[in-house]
Design an enzyme around this catalytic site. Structure first.
Site, PDB file in Angstrom:
ATOM      1  CG  ASN A  32      -5.406   3.809   8.796  1.00 18.71           C
ATOM      2  OD1 ASN A  32      -5.729   4.762   8.080  1.00 18.71           O
ATOM      3  ND2 ASN A  32      -4.432   3.889   9.667  1.00 18.71           N
ATOM      4  CB  THR A  86      13.085  -9.568 -10.085  1.00 18.12           C
ATOM      5  OG1 THR A  86      14.236  -9.275 -10.882  1.00 18.12           O
ATOM      6  CG2 THR A  86      12.724 -11.038 -10.231  1.00 18.12           C
ATOM      7  CG  HIS A 138      -0.031  -6.494   5.116  1.00 17.14           C
ATOM      8  ND1 HIS A 138      -0.183  -6.095   6.418  1.00 17.14           N
ATOM      9  CD2 HIS A 138       0.322  -5.380   4.433  1.00 17.14           C
ATOM     10  CE1 HIS A 138       0.078  -4.806   6.530  1.00 17.14           C
ATOM     11  NE2 HIS A 138       0.387  -4.342   5.334  1.00 17.14           N
ATOM     12  N   GLY A 145       0.814  -1.218   0.000  1.00 27.06           N
ATOM     13  CA  GLY A 145       0.000   0.000   0.000  1.00 27.06           C
ATOM     14  C   GLY A 145       0.846   1.264   0.000  1.00 27.06           C
ATOM     15  CB  THR A 146       3.909   2.208   1.866  1.00 29.75           C
ATOM     16  OG1 THR A 146       3.321   1.886   3.136  1.00 29.75           O
ATOM     17  CG2 THR A 146       4.796   3.422   1.998  1.00 29.75           C
ATOM     18  CB  SER A 158      -1.986  -3.361   1.043  1.00 28.02           C
ATOM     19  OG  SER A 158      -0.982  -4.034   1.758  1.00 28.02           O
ATOM     20  CD  GLN A 167      -6.994  -0.860   7.065  1.00 25.51           C
ATOM     21  OE1 GLN A 167      -7.728  -1.822   7.289  1.00 25.51           O
ATOM     22  NE2 GLN A 167      -5.761  -0.809   7.531  1.00 25.51           N
ATOM     23  CB  CYS A 171       1.760   2.826  10.383  1.00 24.65           C
ATOM     24  SG  CYS A 171       1.018   1.553   9.372  1.00 24.65           S
TER      25      CYS A 171
HETATM   26  N1  PLP Z   1      -3.042   2.896   3.575  1.00 28.64           N
HETATM   27  C1  PLP Z   1      -3.799   2.511   4.615  1.00 28.64           C
HETATM   28  C2  PLP Z   1      -5.167   3.094   4.777  1.00 28.64           C
HETATM   29  C3  PLP Z   1      -3.306   1.576   5.534  1.00 28.64           C
HETATM   30  O1  PLP Z   1      -4.071   1.206   6.557  1.00 28.64           O
HETATM   31  C4  PLP Z   1      -2.010   1.058   5.344  1.00 28.64           C
HETATM   32  C5  PLP Z   1      -1.426   0.109   6.330  1.00 28.64           C
HETATM   33  O2  PLP Z   1      -1.695   0.197   7.518  1.00 28.64           O
HETATM   34  C6  PLP Z   1      -1.264   1.482   4.236  1.00 28.64           C
HETATM   35  C7  PLP Z   1      -1.814   2.411   3.374  1.00 28.64           C
HETATM   36  C8  PLP Z   1       0.107   0.961   3.963  1.00 28.64           C
HETATM   37  O3  PLP Z   1       0.042  -0.311   3.392  1.00 28.64           O
HETATM   38  P1  PLP Z   1       1.293  -1.302   3.450  1.00 28.64           P
HETATM   39  O4  PLP Z   1       1.412  -1.762   4.874  1.00 28.64           O
HETATM   40  O5  PLP Z   1       0.944  -2.428   2.515  1.00 28.64           O
HETATM   41  O6  PLP Z   1       2.491  -0.549   2.991  1.00 28.64           O
END
Ligand code: PLP
Length: 392
Positions: free
Chosen positions: A162, A248, A212, A81-82, A210, A190, A336
């Site tokens: 989130n 890759t 996970h 996600g990041t 994302s 989310q 986070c």
């Molecule tokens: N965006 C939201 C709303 C999230 O909740 C998160 C992770 O907590 C992310 C982005 C980041 O995703 P990733 O952990 O896959 O980098």
């Protein structure tokens, strides 16, 4: 007799922190296993092992695309996600440098959106409008529309928050952006697997997901980029993903993400009401049994799996640790930003003072959560809040 830690009985562990991350499902592990073992080929190689890996990537692309209603060709695999959020913001800003230097977002986004916006502001001289929210974390669509200007290159508003779980009116906002000729991105990290997400129904240009957060592996995600939307890649190199994201292929991760997406799409109609029932069970019990408890966020429009509670006169971290000692895993805010005791930027944006914003818990259910889990979480919260208040 159950074991005890510091005199507190330890019951069966309960995991209620699915917004931080989720357990990888056995079906997902099985889908990944060949690519960690005998099928180790590079998905860009033309020989048979490479072609097997490439076929797995293609299948996963179909599965992720189906979950969000996208054309497979518009799905770009990333490291999560990041990276997807960073690519959306920086990639569009780079591609549209000639149009202007203005971005619109909100004060309640995840740091994966807020920080690239800050970077563009600090390093590249962009102007960023961060829309405020009301006490329940809602944004005003009229204010959003009014913030769009001829030099706005991108608007980015999350699908689901989130922390407090709010759902934002993405379709309405994307339509306003379209009318103003502004590209629209949403962070749906989310939302997927919890509520229906369809890129065409929403009318978005870019959308981040994302692996996970939906029982897939960590370190893999995707960015939906609608055909024709201009963006510069973040990573340059070997030309993978048609040059949109080089590096890759993470074949095991991508195969696992694909399987998780397939399961989530199939189970969503059953999962959403089941999760909402668990959330409501804990909420009702906490509100009935305790004084000085409140629900943060928008109870009319929130994720079915997420409950965000505030407790008068308590420190969220202290409560979190007492629950952890009882084997109950929840969060005191965003994972986070864990490790820092700063109150959540989302609650501060909702106008809460630091005192009030510090005594909160986020409970988030997911695949595998049961009624028994919800009851254990509720009972542990009620008992620990009562105990800690008596000590104070
Ligand atoms: N965006 C939201 C709303 C999230 O909740 C998160 C992770 O907590 C992310 C982005 C980041 O995703 P990733 O952990 O896959 O980098």
């Amino acid at each position: 007799m159950s074991p005890a830690v510091d005199g507190v009985p330890v019951s069966r562990n309960v995991y209620a922190d699915h917004n931080a991350t989720t357990p990888v499902r056995p079906e997902v592990v099985a889908a990944m296993a060949p690519f960690l073992g005998e099928d180790y080929g590079n998905a860009s190689s033309v020989h048979a092992p490479g072609r097997r890996a490439a076929a797995a990537v293609d299948d996963a692309r179909d599965q992720v695309a189906a979950l969000i209603g996208a054309r497979p060709a518009d799905v770009v695999f990333t490291s999560g996600g990041t990276e997807s959020d960073n690519t959306a913001l920086c990639g569009v800003a780079d591609a549209l440098r000639g149009k202007g230097r203005h971005l619109v977002t909100t004060t309640v986004e995840h740091k994966a959106v807020l920080d690239p916006a800050k970077y563009l502001e600090r390093v590249h001289g962009y102007e960023v409008t961060r829309l405020p929210v009301d006490a329940r974390g809602r944004i005003d669509p009229e204010r959003f529309a009014a913030a769009l200007t001829p030099s706005t290159v991108l608007a980015s508003v999350m699908f689901a928050n989130n922390e407090i779980g709010n759902l934002y009116p993405v379709a309405e906002l994307a339509e306003a952006a379209r009318r103003a000729g502004v590209l629209f991105h949403t962070d749906a990290v989310q939302a997927i697997g919890k509520v229906p997400v369809d890129v065409d129904a929403l009318g978005v240009d870019l959308l981040s997901v994302s692996g996970h957060k939906l029982n897939g592996p960590k370190g893999v995600g995707a960015l939906f980029v609608r055909k024709g939307v201009p963006f510069e890649p973040l990573l340059h190199g070997g030309g993978q993903e048609r040059g949109r994201r080089c590096g890759t292929y993470n074949t095991p991760g991508i195969a696992g993400f694909g399987k998780a997406a397939e399961l989530a799409a199939r189970e969503l109609p059953e999962a959403a009401p089941r999760l909402a029932a668990l959330r409501d069970r804990v909420e009702a019990r906490a509100l009935a049994a305790l004084d000085g408890v409140w629900v943060n966020g928008d109870r009319e429009a929130r994720l079915p799996n997420t409950l965000h509670l505030g407790f008068q006169g308590l420190e969220g971290e202290t409560l979190l640790m007492s629950l952890d000692l009882r084997g109950v895993a929840v969060s005191s805010g965003s994972a986070c930003s864990a490790g820092s005791l700063d109150p959540s930027h989302v609650l501060l944006a909702c106008g809460q003072d630091k005192e009030r914003a510090r005594c909160t818990l986020r409970i988030s259910f997911g695949h595998g959560s049961t009624e028994d889990d919800a009851d254990r979480v509720a009972q542990a919260i009620v008992e620990e809040v009562t105990r800690l208040r008596a000590l104070a």
